[in-house]
Scaffold this active site. Structure first.
Site, short mmCIF file in Angstrom:
data_model
loop_
_atom_site.label_atom_id
_atom_site.label_comp_id
_atom_site.label_asym_id
_atom_site.label_seq_id
_atom_site.Cartn_x
_atom_site.Cartn_y
_atom_site.Cartn_z
N ARG A 1 0.86 -1.20 0.00
CA ARG A 1 0.00 0.00 0.00
C ARG A 1 0.89 1.25 0.00
O ARG A 1 2.12 1.15 0.09
CB ARG A 1 -0.92 0.03 1.24
CG ARG A 1 -0.20 0.11 2.55
CD ARG A 1 -1.15 0.29 3.73
NE ARG A 1 -0.39 0.42 4.95
CZ ARG A 1 -0.03 -0.58 5.74
NH1 ARG A 1 -0.42 -1.81 5.44
NH2 ARG A 1 0.69 -0.36 6.82
N ASP B 1 7.33 -10.87 6.38
CA ASP B 1 7.46 -9.91 7.48
C ASP B 1 8.93 -9.49 7.48
O ASP B 1 9.82 -10.32 7.65
CB ASP B 1 7.09 -10.57 8.82
CG ASP B 1 7.09 -9.55 9.95
OD1 ASP B 1 7.88 -8.57 9.89
OD2 ASP B 1 6.33 -9.73 10.91
N ILE B 2 9.18 -8.20 7.30
CA ILE B 2 10.56 -7.71 7.13
C ILE B 2 11.38 -7.89 8.42
O ILE B 2 12.61 -7.77 8.40
CB ILE B 2 10.53 -6.24 6.62
CG1 ILE B 2 11.78 -5.88 5.83
CG2 ILE B 2 10.33 -5.26 7.74
CD1 ILE B 2 11.68 -6.01 4.38
N TYR C 1 10.71 7.20 16.09
CA TYR C 1 10.72 7.23 14.61
C TYR C 1 11.93 8.01 14.12
O TYR C 1 12.65 7.58 13.21
CB TYR C 1 9.41 7.86 14.15
CG TYR C 1 9.24 7.97 12.65
CD1 TYR C 1 8.97 6.84 11.88
CD2 TYR C 1 9.31 9.21 12.01
CE1 TYR C 1 8.78 6.95 10.50
CE2 TYR C 1 9.12 9.32 10.64
CZ TYR C 1 8.85 8.20 9.88
OH TYR C 1 8.67 8.31 8.53
N LYS D 1 15.05 6.78 11.68
CA LYS D 1 15.32 7.33 10.34
C LYS D 1 16.70 7.98 10.29
O LYS D 1 17.38 7.94 9.25
CB LYS D 1 14.23 8.33 9.94
CG LYS D 1 12.87 7.68 9.67
CD LYS D 1 12.90 6.74 8.47
CE LYS D 1 11.51 6.26 8.09
NZ LYS D 1 11.52 5.33 6.95
N THR E 1 -1.12 8.90 2.97
CA THR E 1 -1.08 7.44 3.17
C THR E 1 -1.62 7.13 4.57
O THR E 1 -1.88 8.02 5.37
CB THR E 1 0.36 6.89 3.12
OG1 THR E 1 1.08 7.40 4.26
CG2 THR E 1 1.09 7.27 1.85
P1 NDP Z 1 2.06 2.88 4.95
O1 NDP Z 1 1.78 2.60 6.37
O2 NDP Z 1 0.95 3.24 4.05
O3 NDP Z 1 2.85 1.64 4.30
C1 NDP Z 1 3.89 1.03 4.99
C2 NDP Z 1 4.36 -0.16 4.19
O4 NDP Z 1 5.39 -0.81 4.98
C3 NDP Z 1 3.26 -1.18 3.97
O5 NDP Z 1 3.34 -1.71 2.67
C4 NDP Z 1 3.55 -2.23 5.01
O6 NDP Z 1 3.15 -3.53 4.55
C5 NDP Z 1 5.06 -2.19 5.11
N1 NDP Z 1 5.49 -2.74 6.39
C6 NDP Z 1 5.31 -2.23 7.63
N2 NDP Z 1 5.72 -3.11 8.57
C7 NDP Z 1 6.16 -4.21 7.89
C8 NDP Z 1 6.70 -5.46 8.28
N3 NDP Z 1 6.84 -5.80 9.58
N4 NDP Z 1 7.04 -6.36 7.32
C9 NDP Z 1 6.89 -6.03 6.01
N5 NDP Z 1 6.40 -4.87 5.58
C10 NDP Z 1 6.03 -3.97 6.51
O7 NDP Z 1 3.17 4.04 4.98
P2 NDP Z 1 3.78 5.00 3.86
O8 NDP Z 1 3.52 4.47 2.51
O9 NDP Z 1 3.40 6.36 4.22
O10 NDP Z 1 5.33 4.85 4.23
C11 NDP Z 1 6.30 4.30 3.38
C12 NDP Z 1 7.65 4.85 3.79
O11 NDP Z 1 7.66 6.28 3.65
C13 NDP Z 1 8.02 4.58 5.25
O12 NDP Z 1 9.38 4.23 5.35
C14 NDP Z 1 7.77 5.93 5.93
O13 NDP Z 1 8.55 6.09 7.09
C15 NDP Z 1 8.15 6.88 4.82
N6 NDP Z 1 7.60 8.24 4.95
C16 NDP Z 1 6.27 8.48 4.76
C17 NDP Z 1 5.77 9.76 4.82
C18 NDP Z 1 4.32 10.08 4.60
O14 NDP Z 1 3.92 11.25 4.77
N7 NDP Z 1 3.46 9.13 4.23
C19 NDP Z 1 6.64 10.91 5.12
C20 NDP Z 1 8.03 10.54 5.32
C21 NDP Z 1 8.47 9.25 5.22
P3 NDP Z 1 2.33 -4.61 5.41
O15 NDP Z 1 1.62 -3.91 6.51
O16 NDP Z 1 1.45 -5.24 4.38
O17 NDP Z 1 3.40 -5.56 5.89
#
Ligand code: NDP
Length: 243
Positions: free
Chosen positions: A17, A64-65, A157, A161, A192
């Protein structure tokens, strides 16, 4: 017309997502074969449908990462099938809880470090030989403005980062004499689920979409991209490089 990333192999974490899913689709639309990982199978399958609709194919790897042995297992099938990895997008991340450090649960801090930092280190460790086997390996890791801003309640967080930034910059220095590069992408606020968790009252219609970010960042994945060890800030629809 030939697609700009035809024949390239890309691995995207957190592709179920948000930002990761949009980047994975954009890479596929440019002709890359995308290896998409995350835990949520439904989200990966939706991505697969979108990729197939664009005439390309993907490989889905539910993972799961935090399963570091699972990360180690990614390398062998990629080596056997393609012998290289051209593009790595380390995007999977969590926000944890926005709370004073004294209230931050140790389990949450552990998760932040495991997902936002350790998993990316494990990806580097296990995939570096394949990235170096590419004629122009391009690794991009998704950071945050929080890495450089000491802001109350964002500590867990922000620490994760900031550690990611140093990890990637160090790796970039090690890649200096190779054909591969590693850079950081700072998305700024993007509409998001994570952003909603951070800012629940915000009208997300005022924010850029993951697709807009993906359109801008795709240039970093090209063999022509020259930056290494830089942060690329997404602002006003474009990327601005900060060294
Ligand atoms: P979302 O929460 O929408 O998506 C996070 C993604 O990370 C999902 O696909 C989720 O997949 C995956 N993820 C989380 N935990 C795990 C896990 N244990 N194993 C595997 N996959 C995992 O967040 P965003 O799209 O907003 O974030 C993406 C990146 O962008 C992140 O690194 C975030 O820190 C960074 N970011 C986002 C900002 C924003 O405004 N949105 C701003 C700055 C940075 P699933 O749950 O299916 O495992």
């Amino acid at each position: 017309m030939a697609k700009s990333l035809a024949g390239r192999i890309a691995l995207v974490t957190g592709a179920s997502r948000g930002i990761g899913k949009a980047i994975a689709l954009r890479l596929a639309q440019e002709g890359a074969h995308v290896i998409a990982t995350a835990r949520t199978v439904g989200g990966l399958e939706e991505l697969d449908d979108d990729i197939q609709a664009s005439g390309e194919s993907a490989t889905l790897v539910p993972l799961d990462i935090k399963d570091f042995a699972g990360i180690d297992r990614l390398g062998t099938p990629i080596a056997e099938r393609w012998g290289k990895l051209d593009i790595l997008v380390g995007n999977a991340g969590i926000l944890g809880s926005l709370t004073p450090l004294q209230h931050l649960k140790p389990e949450t801090f552990d998760d932040l470090m495991a997902i936002n930092v350790m998993a990316n280190y494990r990806l580097i460790r296990s995939l570096e030989p394949l990235i170096k086997a590419s004629d122009a390996g391009r690794a991009i890791f998704v950071t945050s403005g929080a890495a450089h801003k000491a802001r109350a309640y964002w500590g867990g967080y922000a620490v994760s980062k900031a550690a990611l930034d140093m990890l990637v910059r160090t790796w970039a220095a090690e890649l200096e004499t190779t054909n591969a590069t590693a850079n950081l992408l700072n998305p700024g606020p993007i509409a998001t689920r994570m952003r909603r968790q951070a800012m629940p009252g915000e009208d997300q219609k005022t924010l850029p979409t993951p697709e807009q970010l993906a359109d801008a960042m795709i240039s970093l994945c090209s063999a022509d991209a020259t930056s290494n060890g830089a942060v690329h800030d997404f602002k006003d629809g474009v990327l601005i490089q900060r060294n």
